[in-house]
Design a protein around this motif. Sequence first.
Motif, PDB file in Angstrom:
ATOM      1  N   LEU A 157     -11.248 -15.251   4.574  1.00 20.61           N
ATOM      2  CA  LEU A 157     -11.503 -14.214   3.571  1.00 20.61           C
ATOM      3  C   LEU A 157     -11.451 -12.799   4.136  1.00 20.61           C
ATOM      4  O   LEU A 157     -10.881 -11.901   3.489  1.00 20.61           O
ATOM      5  N   PRO A 158     -12.024 -12.529   5.326  1.00 21.58           N
ATOM      6  CA  PRO A 158     -11.911 -11.158   5.864  1.00 21.58           C
ATOM      7  C   PRO A 158     -10.454 -10.728   6.054  1.00 21.58           C
ATOM      8  O   PRO A 158     -10.078  -9.596   5.718  1.00 21.58           O
ATOM      9  N   ASP A 159      -9.619 -11.623   6.608  1.00 20.62           N
ATOM     10  CA  ASP A 159      -8.202 -11.288   6.779  1.00 20.62           C
ATOM     11  C   ASP A 159      -7.520 -11.097   5.428  1.00 20.62           C
ATOM     12  O   ASP A 159      -6.667 -10.209   5.262  1.00 20.62           O
ATOM     13  N   LEU A 160      -7.890 -11.905   4.475  1.00 18.02           N
ATOM     14  CA  LEU A 160      -7.302 -11.822   3.142  1.00 18.02           C
ATOM     15  C   LEU A 160      -7.642 -10.485   2.488  1.00 18.02           C
ATOM     16  O   LEU A 160      -6.766  -9.799   1.925  1.00 18.02           O
ATOM     17  N   ALA A 161      -8.907 -10.098   2.569  1.00 18.20           N
ATOM     18  CA  ALA A 161      -9.334  -8.839   1.947  1.00 18.20           C
ATOM     19  C   ALA A 161      -8.679  -7.637   2.633  1.00 18.20           C
ATOM     20  O   ALA A 161      -8.193  -6.705   1.968  1.00 18.20           O
ATOM     21  N   THR A 162      -8.644  -7.660   3.961  1.00 17.87           N
ATOM     22  CA  THR A 162      -8.042  -6.553   4.699  1.00 17.87           C
ATOM     23  C   THR A 162      -6.549  -6.452   4.416  1.00 17.87           C
ATOM     24  O   THR A 162      -6.014  -5.357   4.172  1.00 17.87           O
ATOM     25  N   ALA A 163      -5.867  -7.597   4.441  1.00 17.38           N
ATOM     26  CA  ALA A 163      -4.417  -7.590   4.219  1.00 17.38           C
ATOM     27  C   ALA A 163      -4.075  -7.074   2.828  1.00 17.38           C
ATOM     28  O   ALA A 163      -3.137  -6.269   2.660  1.00 17.38           O
ATOM     29  N   ALA A 164      -4.817  -7.494   1.816  1.00 18.19           N
ATOM     30  CA  ALA A 164      -4.534  -7.066   0.443  1.00 18.19           C
ATOM     31  C   ALA A 164      -4.743  -5.560   0.282  1.00 18.19           C
ATOM     32  O   ALA A 164      -3.918  -4.865  -0.335  1.00 18.19           O
ATOM     33  N   THR A 165      -5.815  -5.035   0.855  1.00 18.53           N
ATOM     34  CA  THR A 165      -6.108  -3.605   0.712  1.00 18.53           C
ATOM     35  C   THR A 165      -5.104  -2.754   1.480  1.00 18.53           C
ATOM     36  O   THR A 165      -4.594  -1.744   0.964  1.00 18.53           O
ATOM     37  N   VAL A 166      -4.800  -3.150   2.722  1.00 13.12           N
ATOM     38  CA  VAL A 166      -3.829  -2.398   3.524  1.00 13.12           C
ATOM     39  C   VAL A 166      -2.454  -2.440   2.868  1.00 13.12           C
ATOM     40  O   VAL A 166      -1.727  -1.432   2.841  1.00 13.12           O
ATOM     41  N   LEU A 167      -2.081  -3.575   2.328  1.00 11.65           N
ATOM     42  CA  LEU A 167      -0.787  -3.717   1.665  1.00 11.65           C
ATOM     43  C   LEU A 167      -0.663  -2.749   0.496  1.00 11.65           C
ATOM     44  O   LEU A 167       0.343  -2.034   0.350  1.00 11.65           O
TER      45      LEU A 167
END
Length: 571
Positions: A146-156
């Motif tokens: 989940l942390p990677d998912l949240a970070t990736a979505a926001t940065v994208l």
Amino acid sequence: MADPTLLTDLPDQRAVFRRAAPFLAGHRLALAVTLLLNLAGAAAAVGVTAAIGRVVDAAGGGDRPGLLRRVLLLLLLVAGSGVLTWLSRYWLIRTGEHVLAGLRERAAAAVGAAPLRFLEAHRSGELLRRLTGEIDGLAFFAAATLPDLATAATVLLLTVVMLALYSWLLTALLLLAFIPPALLIVRAFHRRAGAVYAEVASAEAAVSSGFAESLPAQEQLRISGSVPRWLERFARDNDRLQKAQSTEVRTELRLNQLALVQAVCVAGLLVLGAVMVGRGALSVGAAVVFVLATRDIFHRFEDLAGAIGDAREAHVRLARLLDLLRATGGERAGASAGTTGPDLPTRGELTLTEVGFGYREGRNVLDGLTLTVDSGERLVIAGETGSGKSTLGKLLAGLYTPDQGTVRFAGHDLATVDAARLRSRIVLVPQEVPLVDGTLAENLAMAAGSPDRAAVARTVDLLGLADWVNSLPYGLDTTVSTRTLSAGERQLVAVARAALTDPAVLILDEATAGVDHGTAARIEEALSALADDRTLIVIAHRADTVARGRRLLEMPEGRLTGVVRETADSP
């Protein structure tokens, strides 16, 4: 017949997050902090890419003071991005663990308070899987994915916004080339993944159930020579799990098609960027930003695609956990936890009115039974095996809710009484007595009201069990378990627990079947002496137990008669 609500192998996966939203109550502030930190960290990460482009432009233009300022800004953004990303991950994992801890407690409480018919209708391994396996899987997802998912979505998202500010045309071409085929690949995966992950979870539960149910029965399996048959059954469950996991792998490999789409888009971007720089439509720094940012977009999207499988699996796990809460009433119980319903007097009569009950449609065990047991009365329920004696005992104790009619204590319908209050007034001593690993004193204290050691010791003396307790290696401090105490000794523990509760109604379901005649008589006499006005209901086969009753209820006809030795109280 009112069938219990059952769990489903493939539960409803619609609106899972909306249904789970109430469990976030009390964590909204932490979630808001997590969201803000994630946005700030993502903005800093995107700012690093933009700062690199400005450093390139300053270096190419010979602006040394500007170059120094931009290098310092770049360093600050790199440091800030690292700190904010770490903080956002920490808060997200911390909040997720707190939410899951609450879910775990809610699920355990829901199963603990579930109707007996619900527990009897499911394999223990299936319930264990949902209480542990599904929540453990969600915990791993919350901590690792989940942390990677949240970070990736926001940065994208923020990277796309930044690129649009540099060149909306190049950004639009990039999105048009990449998004449609990528979405088609992800959508195809999504359509198959729900059923695939649900089948894997169900197959894993079947394997877990096989292990959980076979371990306590190993002695019987070996005595009867049934180990090969059990292994055959386990092999079938294991084959099902292997096939489900193979399908899962093939489904997840479909996401690798994204790599080909990414390669085509990168090649096209490099060509377009070079053409635009040559024509002066784009600075070298901006071209560098586009190349770096595009690689970051593909990297983040790859992270998202890789996490889709984990997210889909977590989605199924959450659906299976919510299905458990739905079936046990845990979704409703959480908001109104606590003691509810009417209070009960310390003594009262127990009445059944036109009670009907069955385990199968059209085959009632009890049909239209009406019975009144006065306060302080001694009733014996007798009959052949399968006649419904134990079923009646569970109805009288409120462990079963009748399909028709009502069971009342002191005028209160047991179906409306809080379970904790009911257990303090009506206690059933079953024939099979479970123990927990711990001392004898701890096992005896497993009674309503949580009695202290002094109360346990007094009850042991009152029941005449002191000699038995003193014969154990360490008395009340002896470590015991279901395997270390005999069936008769476990029944002594159960009778002592009942006495510690001091109930208004005590129901003994063949509770003295594993005890010798002298001990059985002593226990029953001690129980009768605890309170003259206590109601005692004994379910029994033995003639001497029947003879000590005042009234006899013969099953399955439900016919009341006077007992030979005491006919004065005959109806």
